[in-house]
Design an enzyme around this catalytic site. Structure first.
Site, PDB file in Angstrom:
ATOM      1  N   LYS A   1       1.136  -1.183  -0.107  1.00 46.52           N
ATOM      2  CA  LYS A   1       0.053   0.064  -0.230  1.00 46.52           C
ATOM      3  C   LYS A   1       0.470   0.652  -0.137  1.00 46.52           C
ATOM      4  CE  LYS A   1      -1.436   1.922   4.132  1.00 46.52           C
ATOM      5  NZ  LYS A   1      -1.279   3.247   4.157  1.00 46.52           N
ATOM      6  N   ASN A   2       1.902   1.278   0.920  1.00 43.84           N
ATOM      7  CA  ASN A   2       3.005   2.445   1.151  1.00 43.84           C
ATOM      8  C   ASN A   2       3.266   2.890  -0.238  1.00 43.84           C
ATOM      9  OD1 ASN A   2       1.288   2.639   3.128  1.00 43.84           O
ATOM     10  ND2 ASN A   2       2.978   2.404   4.810  1.00 43.84           N
TER      11      ASN A   2
ATOM     12  N   ARG B   1      -4.088  10.819   3.812  1.00 40.84           N
ATOM     13  CA  ARG B   1      -3.283  11.494   4.075  1.00 40.84           C
ATOM     14  C   ARG B   1      -2.187  11.479   2.632  1.00 40.84           C
ATOM     15  NH1 ARG B   1      -2.672  14.301   8.768  1.00 40.84           N
ATOM     16  NH2 ARG B   1      -0.765  14.418   8.391  1.00 40.84           N
TER      17      ARG B   1
HETATM   18  C1  UD1 Z   1       4.322   6.263   5.736  1.00 38.27           C
HETATM   19  C2  UD1 Z   1       3.519   5.825   5.620  1.00 38.27           C
HETATM   20  C3  UD1 Z   1       2.858   4.943   7.196  1.00 38.27           C
HETATM   21  C4  UD1 Z   1       4.216   4.857   8.168  1.00 38.27           C
HETATM   22  C5  UD1 Z   1       4.370   6.275   8.465  1.00 38.27           C
HETATM   23  C6  UD1 Z   1       6.076   5.403   9.092  1.00 38.27           C
HETATM   24  C7  UD1 Z   1       2.552   6.182   4.136  1.00 38.27           C
HETATM   25  C8  UD1 Z   1       1.468   5.960   3.019  1.00 38.27           C
HETATM   26  N1  UD1 Z   1       2.469   6.051   5.243  1.00 38.27           N
HETATM   27  O1  UD1 Z   1       3.776   7.571   6.482  1.00 38.27           O
HETATM   28  O2  UD1 Z   1       2.397   3.858   7.049  1.00 38.27           O
HETATM   29  O3  UD1 Z   1       3.918   5.235   9.115  1.00 38.27           O
HETATM   30  O4  UD1 Z   1       5.777   6.169   7.114  1.00 38.27           O
HETATM   31  O5  UD1 Z   1       6.421   4.610   8.650  1.00 38.27           O
HETATM   32  O6  UD1 Z   1       3.310   5.717   3.101  1.00 38.27           O
HETATM   33  N2  UD1 Z   1       6.902  14.600  10.886  1.00 38.27           N
HETATM   34  C9  UD1 Z   1       6.822  16.137  11.223  1.00 38.27           C
HETATM   35  N3  UD1 Z   1       6.882  16.967  10.028  1.00 38.27           N
HETATM   36  C10 UD1 Z   1       6.750  16.341   8.356  1.00 38.27           C
HETATM   37  C11 UD1 Z   1       7.066  15.195   8.297  1.00 38.27           C
HETATM   38  C12 UD1 Z   1       6.592  14.397   9.084  1.00 38.27           C
HETATM   39  O7  UD1 Z   1       6.304  16.294  11.684  1.00 38.27           O
HETATM   40  O8  UD1 Z   1       6.923  17.013   7.802  1.00 38.27           O
HETATM   41  C13 UD1 Z   1       6.608  13.481  11.473  1.00 38.27           C
HETATM   42  C14 UD1 Z   1       5.163  12.501  11.892  1.00 38.27           C
HETATM   43  O9  UD1 Z   1       3.918  13.271  12.420  1.00 38.27           O
HETATM   44  C15 UD1 Z   1       5.580  11.125  12.714  1.00 38.27           C
HETATM   45  C16 UD1 Z   1       6.683  10.908  11.421  1.00 38.27           C
HETATM   46  O10 UD1 Z   1       7.554  12.820  11.168  1.00 38.27           O
HETATM   47  O11 UD1 Z   1       5.944  11.530  13.717  1.00 38.27           O
HETATM   48  C17 UD1 Z   1       6.813   9.956  10.090  1.00 38.27           C
HETATM   49  O12 UD1 Z   1       6.194  10.586   9.275  1.00 38.27           O
HETATM   50  P1  UD1 Z   1       6.986  10.217   8.356  1.00 38.27           P
HETATM   51  O13 UD1 Z   1       7.931   9.354   8.246  1.00 38.27           O
HETATM   52  O14 UD1 Z   1       6.486  11.621   7.133  1.00 38.27           O
HETATM   53  O15 UD1 Z   1       5.271   9.453   7.767  1.00 38.27           O
HETATM   54  P2  UD1 Z   1       4.256   9.414   6.608  1.00 38.27           P
HETATM   55  O16 UD1 Z   1       4.812   9.382   5.465  1.00 38.27           O
HETATM   56  O17 UD1 Z   1       2.935  10.319   6.813  1.00 38.27           O
END
Ligand code: UD1
Length: 458
Positions: free
Chosen positions: A48-49, A119
């Site tokens: 999915k991701n 998202r």
């Molecule tokens: C993706 C995955 C999700 C997985 C996550 C971590 C998809 C669709 N989703 O989510 O299933 O759990 O990776 O492996 O691929 N953060 C910030 N600022 C930002 C970006 C992130 O503070 O600009 C924080 C987030 O709030 C979170 C952490 O960083 O606490 C990790 O987020 P991130 O790795 O970006 O996860 P996603 O890409 O949202």
């Protein structure tokens, strides 16, 4: 009344889908009777991701790209809606094959209704900026697992020359003269989404973009391989430093196979660990699950991998045979971290193992601040879990008991199904629309392994 499996419903990309998802949330449940030993083989779907980002990447090119090994899950349908909204034509999903004709895509606003449901639709920001020099995407709100800000996406894009302002809840992003400039970006945290958006935006930037402290997940490597097929030179994906050499011409991809879903595989391995197995998962690369496999062994399970290339790879798990009553799982501490650390997306599922282990375990959540809502539901099934900040202290109990429970998110939903498999009596899992987001045919697949499980419409 028996519910119609999600994946058997007609594929319809239109706004009706949003209502359909809500109906699933409100009216359908999964009923599990615990106690069966699960064994057999399960073939794992595409990740999915990964596929959601490959779909977003396809709008970089003026033409039709085809992706295979696409899971039939509601998030894929939702991303198809996002792309159709932007002007793409997305073919019906058939036998895991999806074609996206992006020739008529325009940088239209991606509205709140869609971003709020998915998202990952923020991933269109990078490709729209690369292709058109502008994009308007609704600012995602927080969600049940944390605040999930996108500051790292926007700061990184600013280094590439993108300005953005917030207008009535929308991020309006623009480049000067319609082009991005390659730059060095160091991420404060190895964010998956920020790494992907920067890679996507940098595909057409002038010069080289270097992303330091980049996320290293297999899905990042999959996206890089897809972009390489589009004609972009990318070096270092899978390491902490990724270099993207901006390309003048981006081509559609004739056919690309999505990497296997390591989180889905991990979920079925936990089912084997809980009920005894043996369960064999195929279609996933064992190398992508090194940390979860290490933890399964620490819990006392026997895991065997054969790694003959992805198509012939398999992992077989034999858990402690709980029916024999003699031995129980061993307690184990886990902390979630960016890849290659233990994935946060398997944290709830592994919490079920800790919940019935013979002793106390600590699970530390380092990726999302609010991912312990699941613990409260598990406690309703008789688990003994207390939360202190980002630590969960889990005192293993001998038995869980079936209960009506509610999925707060996708992985929590999977965790509740797993708990239901070993609980005494019947569990009813509500809000299963969350589970449909990321697991193809989970009820049928668990039933084929021997679970007493059915989907019901209330
Ligand atoms: C993706 C995955 C999700 C997985 C996550 C971590 C998809 C669709 N989703 O989510 O299933 O759990 O990776 O492996 O691929 N953060 C910030 N600022 C930002 C970006 C992130 O503070 O600009 C924080 C987030 O709030 C979170 C952490 O960083 O606490 C990790 O987020 P991130 O790795 O970006 O996860 P996603 O890409 O949202």
């Amino acid at each position: 009344m028996m519910g119609v499996p999600f994946e058997a419903r007609p594929f319809a990309i239109n706004w009706h889908f949003l209502r359909q998802t809500k109906e699933v949330m409100d009216k359908e449940v999964i009923k599990v009777r615990g106690g069966n030993r699960l064994c057999g083989k399960v073939h794992i779907s595409g990740a999915k991701n990964s596929v959601l980002k490959l779909m977003a990447a396809s709008i970089l090119a003026d033409g039709t790209s085809t992706i295979t090994n696409v899971p039939n899950i509601s998030d894929v349908h939702m991303m198809a809606e996002v792309l159709e909204h932007l002007g793409a034509h997305v073919s019906p999903l058939q036998n895991g094959r999806l074609s996206i004709d992006a020739s008529k895509v325009e940088p239209k606003e991606t509205p709140y209704d869609l971003v709020n449901k998915l998202r990952a639709s923020i991933a269109v920001l990078g490709p729209l900026l690369a292709r058109f020099g502008e994009a308007t995407v609704s600012m995602p709100g927080g969600c049940l697992i944390g605040s999930r800000s996108i500051n790292m996406h926007l700061d990184g894009l600013a280094s590439l020359g993108v300005t953005n302002e917030l207008v009535r809840g929308n991020i309006v992003a623009r480049t000067k003269l319609g082009t991005l400039n390659g730059a060095n970006v160091r991420l404060p945290f190895a964010s998956v989404g920020a790494t992907e958006n920067l890679m996507l935006a940098a595909t057409r930037a002038q010069g080289i973009t270097t992303i330091e402290n980049a996320a290293r997940e297999p899905e990042i490597v999959d996206l890089a391989n897809f972009l390489i097929q589009m004609g972009v030179n990318i070096v270092g994906a899978g390491s902490p430093t990724i270099c993207v050499y901006g390309a003048e011409c981006i081509l559609p991809v004739q056919e690309y196979k999505t990497v296997g879903d390591r989180i889905e595989a991990g979920t079925y391995l936990v089912a084997g660990a809980l009920t005894g197995g043996p369960i064999t998962v195929t279609g996933v690369c064992p190398q992508h699950l090194l940390m979860p496999l290490r933890k399964l062994r620490e819990f006392g399970c026997h895991c065997e991998c054969s790694d003959d290339g992805v198509d012939n790879s398999s992992i077989t798990i034999r858990g402690i045979d709980l029916k024999e009553g003699s031995t129980r799982l061993k307690p184990t501490d886990i902390q979630t971290l960016p890849y290659p650390g233990f994935p946060t997306d398997l944290q709830p599922q592994f919490m079920v193992l800790a919940a019935i282990a013979n002793g106390s375990s600590v699970i530390t959540e380092n990726v999302f601040e609010n991912r312990f809502m699941f613990a409260n539901e598990l406690n309703r099934m008789g688990a003994e879990i207390s939360i202190e900040g980002h630590h969960a202290l889990i005192k293993g109990v001998r038995n869980l008991s079936g209960a009506p429970v509610e999925a707060s998110d996708l992985r929590a939903g999977a965790g509740l199904l797993l708990a239901g498999l070993v609980a005494e009596g019947t569990s009813i899992v509500n809000k299963i629309g969350h589970i449909d987001r990321g697991y193809e045919q989970i009820v049928d697949r668990l039933a084929a392994l021997g679970a007493d499980i059915e989907r019901l419409t209330l």
